[in-house]
Motif scaffolding. Structure first.
Motif, short mmCIF file in Angstrom:
data_model
loop_
_atom_site.label_atom_id
_atom_site.label_comp_id
_atom_site.label_asym_id
_atom_site.label_seq_id
_atom_site.Cartn_x
_atom_site.Cartn_y
_atom_site.Cartn_z
N THR A 177 0.85 -1.20 0.00
CA THR A 177 0.00 0.00 0.00
C THR A 177 0.88 1.24 0.00
N HIS A 178 0.26 2.40 -0.26
CA HIS A 178 1.01 3.66 -0.27
C HIS A 178 1.65 3.92 1.09
N ASN A 179 0.88 3.74 2.19
CA ASN A 179 1.42 3.98 3.53
C ASN A 179 2.51 2.99 3.87
N GLY A 180 2.33 1.74 3.41
CA GLY A 180 3.35 0.73 3.66
C GLY A 180 4.66 1.07 2.98
N LYS A 181 4.57 1.57 1.75
CA LYS A 181 5.77 1.97 1.02
C LYS A 181 6.49 3.11 1.73
N GLN A 182 5.72 4.08 2.25
CA GLN A 182 6.33 5.23 2.92
C GLN A 182 7.11 4.80 4.16
N LYS A 237 -0.18 6.69 15.25
CA LYS A 237 -0.60 7.62 14.20
C LYS A 237 0.09 7.34 12.86
N GLY A 238 0.95 6.31 12.84
CA GLY A 238 1.62 5.95 11.58
C GLY A 238 2.95 6.64 11.37
N ALA A 239 3.40 7.42 12.34
CA ALA A 239 4.70 8.09 12.21
C ALA A 239 5.82 7.09 12.50
N VAL A 240 6.91 7.20 11.76
CA VAL A 240 8.08 6.34 11.99
C VAL A 240 8.99 7.05 12.98
N VAL A 241 9.31 6.36 14.09
CA VAL A 241 10.07 6.98 15.18
C VAL A 241 11.41 6.26 15.34
N PHE A 242 12.49 7.03 15.33
CA PHE A 242 13.84 6.50 15.56
C PHE A 242 14.32 7.04 16.91
N THR A 243 14.62 6.13 17.85
CA THR A 243 15.02 6.54 19.19
C THR A 243 16.50 6.25 19.41
N LEU A 244 17.25 7.27 19.82
CA LEU A 244 18.69 7.14 20.05
C LEU A 244 18.97 6.58 21.43
N GLN A 245 20.17 6.08 21.61
CA GLN A 245 20.57 5.54 22.91
C GLN A 245 20.56 6.62 23.99
N SER A 246 20.78 7.88 23.56
CA SER A 246 20.78 9.00 24.51
C SER A 246 19.38 9.38 24.98
N GLY A 247 18.34 8.83 24.37
CA GLY A 247 16.96 9.12 24.78
C GLY A 247 16.22 10.01 23.81
N GLY A 248 16.92 10.79 23.01
CA GLY A 248 16.26 11.64 22.03
C GLY A 248 15.69 10.82 20.88
#
Length: 357
Positions: free
Chosen positions: A226-231, A266-277
């Protein structure tokens, strides 16, 4: 020698060789600002005829007939090496321009197609990614040619040339190397920085871009997703490419150590760093933790990978900034629509005249 203005500052330049340094690198007192405070506004010097008494010329430290002969051989090979390198660069530039022109015409062809706007946009987007893939592969092919060239001419400096000659049994080259080593031991502070070969890093970056561009095209061409899956897949691919590029440039980087990735409700892709940010790609913008400088740096790298230079940064949010539209010739479809609209207006005017009579 001459002093000239350049890029808001001053340079000290050799008129014959073109070599130059920033005046402020020689001494901070020679910066444009400091000199203008002391002497007034800068004005270019009037051309003057000066009698030349002597000119510096590169020569071996040990002046013997055999050493001079070696240096002349080095200079001749260096000139040939530069000419071959310049020719390869020109060939690469021409090949890349040809690829860009081909895909520009292809995109214009898609833009003129009489299909749904969404489908037209998808075709244009796919064309851009296929162009990026072809460019990355072309760069990689030229890098392979440079590697072959490097193997044929495996030296970067006079010192490297002497080492190569010494390994081939040239006693004079060995003597010069030993003399230079003795001088370096006496004056260690005067020795130049060692040459750093970056060809391996460039090759690794070219391979990363080529592989990522190919995967990008495969995702966009996948009709089962799907479009969302591709994103979401593209977001993960984008960050993976950034991580591999970072390690190619600096193998000791810890920016991505322990980083995790997920998709929120909500479908947002989240990348979490080891530092917490964290860095969050919502699709329309990229949001990052303001308190974490690593998150800010990563968000900027991510947004640049996603949108290129077309972005706007406000506090801890990066958004896409559409580039200003350049003036262009109307497409065939736009001309056709305009002519049809003009004919329709003329018919309406004729009908109104008939009714008024």
């Amino acid at each position: 020698m001459e002093i000239k203005a350049r890029s808001g500052g001053l340079i000290i330049k050799d008129r014959h060789s073109g070599q130059h340094i920033k005046a402020s690198d020689l001494d901070r007192k020679l910066s444009m600002g400091n000199l203008e405070k002391r002497l007034g506004s800068y004005a270019a010097a009037e051309p003057a005829q000066v009698e030349e008494l002597a000119r510096y010329k590169k020569r071996p430290v040990q002046r013997t007939q055999e050493a001079d002969s070696l240096y002349k051989e080095y200079e001749a090979q260096a000139e040939a090496r530069k000419a071959a390198s310049d020719a390869l660069k020109a060939e690469q530039q021409a090949a890349l321009e040809e690829i860009r022109e081909k895909w520009t015409l292809k995109r214009h062809e898609y833009e003129d197609m009489n299909i749904l706007k969404r489908n037209r946009q998808n075709l244009v987007r796919l064309a851009r990614k296929m162009e990026a893939e072809e460019i990355a592969n072309a760069r990689l092919d030229f890098q392979k040619q440079r590697d072959i060239f490097q193997q044929e001419k495996p030296y970067q400096s006079w010192n490297d040339f002497l080492q190569m000659k010494a390994e081939d049994g040239n006693a004079r080259a060995l003597g010069i190397l030993r003399y230079k080593q003795e001088q370096a031991a006496k004056n260690p502070e005067q020795q130049p920085e060692p040459y750093e070969d970056l060809s391996g890093a460039y090759k690794a970056l070219a391979q990363i871009k080529s592989a990522s561009a190919q995967k990008h095209v495969e995702i966009l061409q996948d009709e089962t997703a799907t479009h969302n899956g591709k994103q979401k897949l593209l977001a993960f691919l984008r960050m993976d490419e950034i991580a591999r590029e970072e390690l190619a440039r600096n193998s000791e980087s810890t920016l991505f150590t322990g980083m995790t990735s997920t998709v929120d409700k909500k479908g947002a892709v989240v990348f979490t760093l080891q530092s917490g940010g964290n860095v969050r790609d919502t699709g329309r913008d990229v949001v990052f933790s303001g308190y974490d400088p690593n998150a800010g740096r990563l968000a900027l790298l991510y947004a640049r990978k996603k949108w290129g230079p077309n972005m706007s940064i406000e506090k801890n949010r990066i958004t896409f900034l559409p580039p200003k539209e350049k003036e262009r010739d109307p497409t065939a479809q736009e001309i056709k629509d305009y002519q049809e609209k003009k004919r329709e207006l003329e018919r309406q005017r004729k009908r109104k005249r008939g009714l008024s009579r």
